[in-house]
Design a protein around this motif. Structure first.
Motif, PDB file in Angstrom:
ATOM      1  N   ILE A  72       0.745  -6.857  -4.662  1.00  0.00           N
ATOM      2  CA  ILE A  72       1.455  -5.687  -4.118  1.00  0.00           C
ATOM      3  C   ILE A  72       2.373  -5.091  -5.171  1.00  0.00           C
ATOM      4  O   ILE A  72       2.463  -3.872  -5.319  1.00  0.00           O
ATOM      5  CB  ILE A  72       2.229  -6.067  -2.833  1.00  0.00           C
ATOM      6  CG1 ILE A  72       1.236  -6.375  -1.714  1.00  0.00           C
ATOM      7  CG2 ILE A  72       3.149  -4.936  -2.402  1.00  0.00           C
ATOM      8  CD1 ILE A  72       1.869  -6.727  -0.396  1.00  0.00           C
ATOM      9  N   VAL A 106       0.427   0.832   0.630  1.00  0.00           N
ATOM     10  CA  VAL A 106      -0.014   0.082   1.798  1.00  0.00           C
ATOM     11  C   VAL A 106      -1.418   0.497   2.247  1.00  0.00           C
ATOM     12  O   VAL A 106      -1.829   0.183   3.350  1.00  0.00           O
ATOM     13  CB  VAL A 106       0.973   0.221   2.978  1.00  0.00           C
ATOM     14  CG1 VAL A 106       2.181  -0.648   2.755  1.00  0.00           C
ATOM     15  CG2 VAL A 106       1.371   1.646   3.202  1.00  0.00           C
ATOM     16  N   CYS A 108      -4.963  -0.149   2.723  1.00  0.00           N
ATOM     17  CA  CYS A 108      -5.657  -1.456   2.758  1.00  0.00           C
ATOM     18  C   CYS A 108      -6.803  -1.510   1.753  1.00  0.00           C
ATOM     19  O   CYS A 108      -7.178  -2.604   1.328  1.00  0.00           O
ATOM     20  CB  CYS A 108      -6.206  -1.774   4.125  1.00  0.00           C
ATOM     21  SG  CYS A 108      -5.425  -0.970   5.479  1.00  0.00           S
ATOM     22  N   LEU A 111      -5.421  -3.038  -1.763  1.00  0.00           N
ATOM     23  CA  LEU A 111      -5.142  -4.472  -1.691  1.00  0.00           C
ATOM     24  C   LEU A 111      -6.417  -5.248  -1.379  1.00  0.00           C
ATOM     25  O   LEU A 111      -6.653  -6.333  -1.920  1.00  0.00           O
ATOM     26  CB  LEU A 111      -4.075  -4.739  -0.616  1.00  0.00           C
ATOM     27  CG  LEU A 111      -3.555  -6.166  -0.545  1.00  0.00           C
ATOM     28  CD1 LEU A 111      -2.896  -6.552  -1.852  1.00  0.00           C
ATOM     29  CD2 LEU A 111      -2.581  -6.326   0.597  1.00  0.00           C
TER      30      LEU A 111
ATOM     31  N   THR B 111       1.369  -4.378   5.862  1.00  0.00           N
ATOM     32  CA  THR B 111       0.555  -3.259   5.399  1.00  0.00           C
ATOM     33  C   THR B 111       0.454  -2.164   6.454  1.00  0.00           C
ATOM     34  O   THR B 111      -0.447  -1.348   6.413  1.00  0.00           O
ATOM     35  CB  THR B 111      -0.852  -3.721   5.007  1.00  0.00           C
ATOM     36  OG1 THR B 111      -1.365  -4.500   6.084  1.00  0.00           O
ATOM     37  CG2 THR B 111      -0.848  -4.500   3.734  1.00  0.00           C
ATOM     38  N   CYS B 113       1.537   1.229   7.512  1.00  0.00           N
ATOM     39  CA  CYS B 113       2.243   2.274   6.773  1.00  0.00           C
ATOM     40  C   CYS B 113       3.334   2.923   7.603  1.00  0.00           C
ATOM     41  O   CYS B 113       4.188   3.613   7.061  1.00  0.00           O
ATOM     42  CB  CYS B 113       1.295   3.315   6.203  1.00  0.00           C
ATOM     43  SG  CYS B 113       0.070   3.899   7.320  1.00  0.00           S
TER      44      CYS B 113
END
Lengths: 194, 190
Positions: A72, A106, A108, A111, B111, B113
């Motif tokens: 991250i 963030v 997905c 990551l 995660t 948002c």
């Protein structure tokens, strides 16, 4: 051949948006026009490529337990680079994408690729994977953005196609995003079945 | 009065899910049953308020006073990730029942948002701490409202005769679109 497959899987077979349903927030949020979709897609592609490269380089140095937080931080560093560069050189695009640029952190997809692919593969295939998935994401965003722009404002990439008197404004507003994406996924499912 | 405008604006007019497209993943992912939707809402509300307070203090007293505003994204995501871990550990010790209820949803929130989005928006809108807390609570309520409404509709949707190609995600997205259309009726309220 193998690398070509690695590159091209992101477009239809493992398309992050249409098939894996990842990264839905920017997909729905920024696609009110084709150009916004393209900007967001390329910004994400850059972050994907760079984070995949760095993760595949340092994968043996990071202890197993702190792997996710480390990924991250790596991703956040590249997002900050994109954010600052865009602010300096493309201020109007930066303004229209707004909040969704810092939110690439963030996403997905980024990551997910770091964890599922780059932490297990070599530098070259990780880089190819990053570009492939990133361009697949961009393709989905541009497709969605184009349809919404054509139906909702009668333009594509700011070139007028037909008079504004005939547009259906709904498609550039929030509900249009959900509805167009819903039908697009239905069409892709149909294509994949054949 | 000011607080009322913030609340109505965040819950109805600019609903975080349906109008601002934040938190779509849990919106689509955990909305198949009403009970999981309520559990997720609880976890999000809890972390959202905590994260907004902590990120606000970090921005104000660390980043701004040291001239490090450009590190906002990195600092915030780290704070949120460690906060989620901390909440998980504390809950496990202090309230095992609540931990059981929220358990599976907590790791997913890093995660989400919506959390980072609200933290950044609080700074962007130049709220003070109290306004920021009100804004975070209102957004959590808005998130819960959209999620519960949508879960209720989806439970019915399972029983309907949907055209074959539209089954699953496509019909869910189209339903969300119609729900967003209904929320457009609130525009102009504040």
């Amino acid at each position: 051949m193998n690398q070509w497959k690695n590159f091209s899987k992101g477009f239809i077979k493992e398309n992050p948006v249409f098939v894996l349903l990842l990264g839905m927030c920017p997909t729905l949020g920024v696609t009110s026009s084709a150009i916004n979709g393209l900007g967001m897609g390329l910004a994400t592609t850059f972050v994907l490529l760079m984070s995949n490269i760095v993760v595949s380089l340092v994968k043996n140095l990071i202890p197993e337990k702190v792997r996710i937080p480390s990924f991250i931080v790596i991703i956040a560093a590249f997002v900050t680079i994109v954010q600052l560069a865009m602010q300096a050189y493309l201020p109007s695009l930066y303004k229209s994408l707004g909040l969704f640029i810092p939110l690439i952190v963030v996403n997905c997809i980024v990551l997910g690729r770091a964890e599922a692919f780059a932490s297990k593969n070599t530098l070259v295939s990780s880089a190819i994977d990053g570009v492939g998935i990133g361009l697949g994401f961009s393709f989905a965003l541009v497709l969605l953005g184009s349809i919404r722009e054509i139906l909702g404002s009668g333009k594509i990439f700011n070139i007028t196609l037909y008079s504004e008197n005939y547009v259906t404004l709904l498609f550039v507003l929030a509900p249009g995003a959900f509805i167009v994406l819903g039908y697009l996924i239905a069409i892709i499912n149909r294509i994949k079945k054949n | 009065m000011n607080y009322l405008v913030i609340i109505i604006g965040a819950v109805l007019v600019n609903n975080i899910v349906l109008m601002q497209f934040l938190g779509i993943c849990p919106f689509l992912g955990v909305s198949k049953r009403l009970s999981t939707a309520i559990g997720m809402t609880g976890a999000v509300a809890f972390v959202m308020v905590l994260a907004t307070i902590v990120t606000y203090l970090i921005q104000k007293y660390v980043l701004d006073s040291l001239g490090l505003a450009f590190l906002q994204t990195i600092a915030f995501i780290l704070v949120i990730a460690s906060l989620v871990q901390l909440v998980e550990i504390i809950l496990k010790k202090v309230s095992p029942a609540l931990y059981q209820a929220l358990g599976i949803f907590l790791p997913l929130i890093t995660t989400n948002c919506a959390i980072l989005g609200v933290a950044i928006l609080t700074i962007q809108k130049e709220f003070n701490l109290l306004e920021g807390v009100v804004y975070a609570i209102a957004n959590a309520v808005g998130f819960g409202l959209a999620l519960v409404l949508f879960a209720g509709i989806r439970e019915h949707l399972d029983l309907q005769d949907v055209p074959k190609g539209l089954k699953g995600t496509p019909i869910a997205l189209i339903t969300a679109g119609i729900l967003a259309m209904a929320f457009m009726g609130f525009s102009g309220l504040v």
